[in-house]
Every structure is written in C-alpha cells, then in structure tokens.
Write an enzyme that holds these catalytic residues in place. Sequence first.
Site, PDB file in Angstrom:
ATOM      1  N   GLY A   1      47.820 -13.098  58.173  1.00  0.00           N
ATOM      2  CA  GLY A   1      46.782 -13.460  59.133  1.00  0.00           C
ATOM      3  C   GLY A   1      47.218 -13.145  60.540  1.00  0.00           C
TER       4      GLY A   1
ATOM      5  N   GLY B   1      45.853 -13.805  64.945  1.00  0.00           N
ATOM      6  CA  GLY B   1      44.932 -14.432  65.894  1.00  0.00           C
ATOM      7  C   GLY B   1      45.406 -14.181  67.304  1.00  0.00           C
ATOM      8  N   GLY B   2      44.783 -14.869  68.260  1.00  0.00           N
ATOM      9  CA  GLY B   2      45.142 -14.666  69.655  1.00  0.00           C
ATOM     10  C   GLY B   2      46.571 -15.067  69.953  1.00  0.00           C
ATOM     11  N   TYR B   3      47.123 -15.987  69.179  1.00  0.00           N
ATOM     12  CA  TYR B   3      48.489 -16.442  69.401  1.00  0.00           C
ATOM     13  C   TYR B   3      49.493 -15.398  68.941  1.00  0.00           C
ATOM     14  CZ  TYR B   3      52.588 -19.524  69.163  1.00  0.00           C
ATOM     15  OH  TYR B   3      53.810 -20.098  69.334  1.00  0.00           O
ATOM     16  N   GLY B   4      49.188 -14.729  67.824  1.00  0.00           N
ATOM     17  CA  GLY B   4      50.117 -13.754  67.265  1.00  0.00           C
ATOM     18  C   GLY B   4      49.838 -13.540  65.792  1.00  0.00           C
TER      19      GLY B   4
ATOM     20  N   VAL C   1      50.793 -14.275  61.535  1.00  0.00           N
ATOM     21  CA  VAL C   1      51.282 -15.266  60.581  1.00  0.00           C
ATOM     22  C   VAL C   1      51.830 -14.519  59.368  1.00  0.00           C
ATOM     23  CG1 VAL C   1      50.734 -17.296  59.198  1.00  0.00           C
ATOM     24  CG2 VAL C   1      49.546 -16.902  61.371  1.00  0.00           C
TER      25      VAL C   1
ATOM     26  N   LYS D   1      54.378 -18.752  61.908  1.00  0.00           N
ATOM     27  CA  LYS D   1      53.479 -18.389  63.010  1.00  0.00           C
ATOM     28  C   LYS D   1      54.341 -17.855  64.155  1.00  0.00           C
ATOM     29  CE  LYS D   1      50.330 -20.882  66.154  1.00  0.00           C
ATOM     30  NZ  LYS D   1      49.766 -22.218  66.416  1.00  0.00           N
TER      31      LYS D   1
ATOM     32  N   ASP E   1      40.974 -30.229  68.880  1.00  0.00           N
ATOM     33  CA  ASP E   1      40.339 -28.990  68.414  1.00  0.00           C
ATOM     34  C   ASP E   1      39.997 -29.088  66.924  1.00  0.00           C
ATOM     35  OD1 ASP E   1      39.265 -26.473  68.771  1.00  0.00           O
ATOM     36  OD2 ASP E   1      41.154 -25.436  68.409  1.00  0.00           O
TER      37      ASP E   1
END
Length: 952
Positions: free
Chosen positions: A635, A637-640, A642, A656, A752
């Site tokens: 996976g 996302g904006g964070y990085g 996985v 992560k 969140d």
Amino acid sequence: MIWRVLLSLLVAFIQVLAIAALTNTNDFTSLKALKDTWGNYPPNWIGSDPCGDVWDGITCKNDRVVSITLASIDLSGQLSSDIAGLTELQTLDLSYNKRMTGPLPPQIGNVNKLSSLILVGCGFFGPIPGSIGSLQQLRYLSLNSNNFIGSIPPSIGNLTNLYWLDLADNKLTGTIPVSDGTSPGLDMLVNTKHFHFGKNQLSGVIPPQLFHSNLTLIHLLLENNQLTGRIPSTIGLVDKLEVVRLDRNLLSGPVPPNLNNLVSVQELYLSNNALTGSLPNLTGMNLLNYVDMSNNSFDATDIPPWFSSLMSLTSLIMENTGIQGPIPVSLFSLFQLQTVTLKNNRINGTLNIGSTYSNQLQIIDLQNNFIEAFTQRAGFSVQIILVGNPICNEGGTESYCSLPQPSSNSYSTPPQNCVPSTCSSETVSSPTCKCAYPYSGTLVFRAPSFSNFRNATIFASLESKLMVTFRSNSLPVDSVSLSNPTRNTDNYLSLDLQVFPSGLDFFNRTAITGIGFTLSNQTFKPPPEFGPFVFEGRSYPHFQVMGSNKSSNTGVIIGAAVGGTVLFLLLVLAGVYAIRQRRRADTADRMNDPFALWDTNTTSGSVPQLKGVKAFKFEELKRITNNFSETNGIGSGGYGRVYRGTLANGQLVAIKRAVQGSMQGGLEFKTEIELLSRVHHKNVVSLVGFCFDHGEQMLVYEFIANGTLSDSISGKTGIRLDWMRRLRIAHGAAKGLQYLHDEADPPIIHRDIKSNNILLDERLTAKVADFGLSKLMGDSERGHVTTQVKGTMGYLDPEYYMTQQLTEKSDVYSFGILLLELLTARLPIENGKHIVREVRSVMDTSKNMYNLQGILDPAVASGMSAKSVEMFVDLALRCVQELGSNRPSMSEVVKEIENTMEIAGINPNAESAPTSSTYEDANKDGKHPYSNENMFAYSGAYPADSKGFEPK
C-alpha cells in the site's frame, strides 16, 4: 568591573522580560483570531502579550483573559466562533457598536465561565442560539436593541443563576417558552429578577405556567408584542413584582381579580389591548405610582373608589375605558398626584378640584367627556383640558377650552456656579464650564413612576447618582449633563446624557469602555422612581484628539525619555537575541536526537523498548522486507509506503515507512511512539515497534489481514458484510474508541475516525487504526483541547471545526457518520450532499424502518430487523447532534449498540466468526486490502475555506 555590573543588570532585566509575557497561548490565539475579523479595534492591540501589555478593553487574571469590554469604540465586524477559545472569559461586553453585525455563533455556549454576556445596541441578527442555555454561570444576558429573529430559546430556562434577562427591542417571534417535563422554559428561572421582552413580535398566549410563587421576578416587561388571550391569573402568585408592562398587545378577556395581590407593584401598564369585563379593583396596591389601562373595552362603570385610595399615585391614565359619573374631589388630594388623564370616557357633572389638591399636580386632561361645569379657584395653576365637553361646546373662550400648545420640557443640567465657556464647534461646555469632548447617549427609562418632567430636583438626584457611580468605579469623569426629557411613542422616558472627562478634554478608550460597561451591565442603579432603564450609547470618535495644554518642555522631556528607552531596549534586544539563538541551537540538538533522554538500559542500544514496543534497526527492517522491494509493498499514501514483513519469531507485520517531505519532527515522532506504546486493546491496532535510524522514520504495526472497513463496504475485498456482521463491526469499533477515551492513560482523542481507519482482521474483528492525528488529554486538558483543526472531509465535527476546541465528542460525531456509512454504504459526501442531510431528508419516524429503505445498502436491507435499524439510526443521529454536549459518550454508544444487537437476536459477547472465509466470495480476487491508497495516509489540516461537510 562596570561592564560586569551592567551585564548582570541586563541579564536580570532580560529574565524579567522573559517571565513578563504571561498571556496564555490559547487565549492569545483566540484573541488574535477575533482581532483579525474586527475593524477599528484599539490601536494598542499589538504584540503577543495582551495581559502583559494591557490591551485596551482586555482584563486578565494571571495569564488568562477574563473580561472583554469594548463598548462605544465603533468596533466593526462579527463575533466569530473563536470566542469559544477563551475558556476563562467571564465578561463579554461589545455594546453600542452598531457595526458589530452577523449572527451570534453557537460556540458562545462553550464559554462555560461566562457570567455577563452584554451586546446592547449592536447590529447582530439571526436566531439566538440555543447553546446559550449551556452557560450555567451566566448572570447578565443583555441582547436587547439588535435584530435577532426567531423564538426565545427554551434552553435559557437552564440558566439557574441568571439575574438579568433582556431580549427587548429585537424581532423575536413565537411563544414564550415554558417547561413541559422534557424541555426547559422560562418558568424555571426562579432566581431571575428581570424579564425584559418588550418591542418584539412575540405571539400566542402568556402561558399560565410562566408564573408561580417561587419566582422572585420584580420586572415583567412584555409591552409592544402580539400576545393574545387572557392575562393568566397565576400572575397574582408572583408577589415580588414591582413593574408590570403588558400594554400594546392583543390581550383579551377580563383582568384576573387577584391582580390586587401584587401589593409591591409600583407601575402597572395594561393599555392598548382588548381587555373586557369589569374594571379591575386595585384596592390595597398602596405602592402603586403609575396606572395606565387606556384603550380597552371594559364594561361601563362609575368611577371606582379605589382611584382615591392609592396614596402613592402620581399618574392615573385611563383613556377610553368606559368610566362614567362625576370625579370625586378626593382624587385630587392625593399628595403625590401629578397627572390625571381620563379622555374619551363618559365623565359628567361638575369638575371640582377642591382646596387641598396636590401641590405636584401638573395636568388634568378630560377631553371628550360630558362635564358641564368647572369650579375654578383664584391662583389655580394646574393645566386643565376640557375640549370636547359640553362646558366648551357653547363657544367658551376659557383657556381650558382650547388645546394647549406643545411645550418642550426644557430641563437641562445647569452650570455649577460658573459661566459657560465659549467652545469650538466640536467641544461642549460642561456643567463645570470646561470645554471638552463628551461621551454621549440616551438614557431610556421603561417604566418611570412619575410624569412631571419639569421637576428639576428629581433629575438632579439622577445626576448625583450617576456621578457617585462613576467615581466609585474610578472612572475619570468630571461631570454629567442631562437634557431634553421626553415621553416617547413607547411610553418610555428618554433623556440625553453627556459625560465629561476629568483632567484632559477627551476620554481614552479605557475610560469609554469603563463608562459604557457601567451603564450596560446595570452597575449604575438609578433612583427608584426612574425604574428599569437601558442606555443607548453612541460611538466616541475623539480618542486621537490632542489636548491644548501641552508645552514644549513636555515634548523635550518625552523625547529624551523615548531616546533613552530606545537605547536601553536595543541593548536588551541584543541580549535577548543571543539567548534565543542559544536556545534554538539547544532545541535543534534535542530534535535531532529526541531519544537521548530516554532510559538507555535496554538490549536494543541507545533507544529503549516501551511496554512491548521494540526499537528496530534500519538494517533489520530492510532485511525482512527484502530491501523494501515492490513485491513486499502492500500500500501507499501521502505519508509514504507500507511494506509486509515477517519477524524472526514468525509474526507478520506492516511497516509504514515515511518518505522525505512527509516525516514529522523528531519530537513529534517520539510523541507518537509514546502514545502508541500505551495502547493495548483487542479493538485497537497494536504498535509492534519503530525505527529512528539512518534518517528514517518507520512504524511497525501488527498485520491486519482484511484491510479497511471502507474496502469491505464498497466490495473491493469481496467480503459480504450482512447486518449481523455490520452490527458486530460497529460494536468492536465503538469499544476500541471507548478504550481510547476512558481507559488509555492518558486518554486519547483519535481525531480521524473514518471507515479507512477501521481495519478488519481474519475474524472480521474491527480494530481502530492510524493515530497520526491523535491528541493526548492531560489532566489539565480534560474537557477540551484547543488545537489546529485536522480531520477528514465529511467526518469532521462541525463544532470542532468552528471552535478549534477538540473533545471526545468530536470522535463521537465522526463515529456517527461511520454508523450511517455502515447502514447505507454511501460515502459521507456524495455529489455535494452530506449523508446526515440525506438521511434526515427522507426519514419519517411514523413509518416502518423510518422510511429509509430507499437509501439502505441493498446488500443487507433484506435481512435487517426493523426495530434494530430504527435504534441504529436513532443512535447515529444522536452522535451527530450539532452541540457536542448533546451527543452521547462512547461508553453510552457501546451500550446502545449492545441493546440494538440484542433486539436483532445477536449476543454481543459471542466470538466473531472463525475466519473471513466463512463469508461468500471472501478475497475473491486475491487483492490485498492494504492496496487502498488512503490506508495509513496522513490527513492534514482542513482548509479554512472548506465547505459542504457541515450537516443541516
């Protein structure tokens, strides 16, 4: 040696400066946000220390802002929701600023310590928010003379400490709210002395429940509304009443006979209604000064004897009331009598004033009656008007047979043994004969007990009381002037007031706001004969005026002082700069190695394990992910990214890995790890470890087999979620969130909650995930945390968005959206429409399943229990209530879901299914659940101009 001494003094002075800036950070943030929405705020509102720098109109206690008083300074703008950030605020007075407009924000109800909310004479509009009923400390609520609409909020009945309630002169409609066993009402305000509701558009009957013997009410002002029906007899139970104004309404029927139980009443106004029946008997109301029952439809009756028995009477106004017969001469002997107005009746016989009439008597107006004769006495100076009587219909030329010319009440405060000065066009000569710029406005008395406006003595007593009040409050007032007393169309007494400065020829802002507050919050108590009042202040435009008594010597002294101060401050600033640079360097060092202060007595080197959380080396995680290969990627996302990996003990983990540009500061990363290390619950994703090595930031979580709830609801995972499973998922997620709120130490607000952050394991057990936005709640922060708004569109709590005050109830709101998503399989926002609005628009509680069949997820609609669906919807809508105080806690949510499960025939304590494979088409396409792009994505701050997420 001298330089060492100077350096020591400089260091000491810097230390003083360092501790002098005392203003609480959250308070300053809220004040600055308010300032940014206002115009014409005081010019000394600069810097970041309102308490230390003594901003005009701001009062602090220690480092907290406790009072904002900004009356009559021509402030403009709106009162934004940022006011809710001032959690220690006790007084808010923005009176007499006509350019302060807009609605009153619902978040005003969050300022829990507010005791005085005074917005007299501004331009506010819209409904009065019901959240005001949350202000349990409120004593003064003055919203009069604005443009508020809508009904009086019943929640005001919750304000048990309220002393003064003034909603007059607005555009309020609807009925007067009273309690009904389920909702509050004004009858609950047993400690309130003042109900001022005049000059609105209130309608309906005056509810009998409003009055009872426990009320301590002294002023009941309901004049000039659209109230109908009878005057309730229960009014006779409120024996402390002193002023009753029910005039200028649509009241009908007879006056209750027990009205004369109100023996403390001094002013009684019942005029201009449609009252019928007998003229009420007011015998025994010995304190009554002013009576007006004009323009009603009472039965014809002889002049009652009680007219002459009211020994305190100053004014008897009975126009068009059906009275007849001769006037008893004893009436005029009442020693305080000033005015008798009995126009348009059937009074006959001879008018005889007698020889012992009151020396205060000013006017007897008997127009349009049947008087045939008048016994006139020598030296009689009382004004008599008999126009329209037989005595004048035969061409009489006496003065009483013509209408008098309108005369101005020319009272004006006389000079105090001096000759008035000749002043410039803008300045005014004061009573002490000094030219100055006065603060001016109008005093309006809503029920004065006298009608003789030529009596200089009574106005002198008012002037004296004003001066005593101003000086006792240390206000720089030299003198006051009253002029032009007038009875206006509302039957109020208005007086022009000018307040003159002492010392200088103009006031500064502190003085103006102090004078305005003294008048707006009823600190000034007028002599009792004036009754209840309101001040209509005008903006003061003369702050920048310079006085004329400045000498050149003063300028030289000031210049020298300023020069010396500037030189000294330059030295101070140099020292402060050096100290700050050193502190920044120290801070940078700490941020580069935030773990340096942790206990190093661990097997993993310089960074320890915390409660089962392991510190991994970069090389170790690199090895178990096959050098972070694409084949191990599950996976992004904006964070990085996985990655999946297998530890030496065989445990599957999800790693992560932050990319450059999205990494937190070292201290923030450390804080997140400390937070996650405390979390241990079967419905919360566990942190296995972390890596802070080689410039990397990685979090290692337990591997959750079936990914996000969002993917399962949408069908991406191939798992079919029936109604039973959705109830279990809701139950599990609720228990995880309850754990964070109530059992984690310290408590955690997730901030969140959404379907992308609820993961499903191999048994489809729900687990709360992703704590990137979470906030710890320390002991000093229980209740709320003021913080930058972060969250996800559609799930974000509108109250949190408006106030920036984060509470556990913000998570509850998001969870309510999640419940509706479980029910409908719809995103929170689709085609610009919010899910809450969509549900409410079709919902009909009188129909089966609340008429929601059309928006339920077809995958589960057929297997649903109608009652369980209705309970589920009720709970979801309670969770998304506008005010957080009206939402349930998560512990209550858990219990309600358990009740719903039992109604649906599900045991809440039973284990979940053995594996997800028991559900048809599970993982049919072999796609891994972590492939969702939003998984583990960092949700940043919500833009301030975002729209469309707030349910209506």
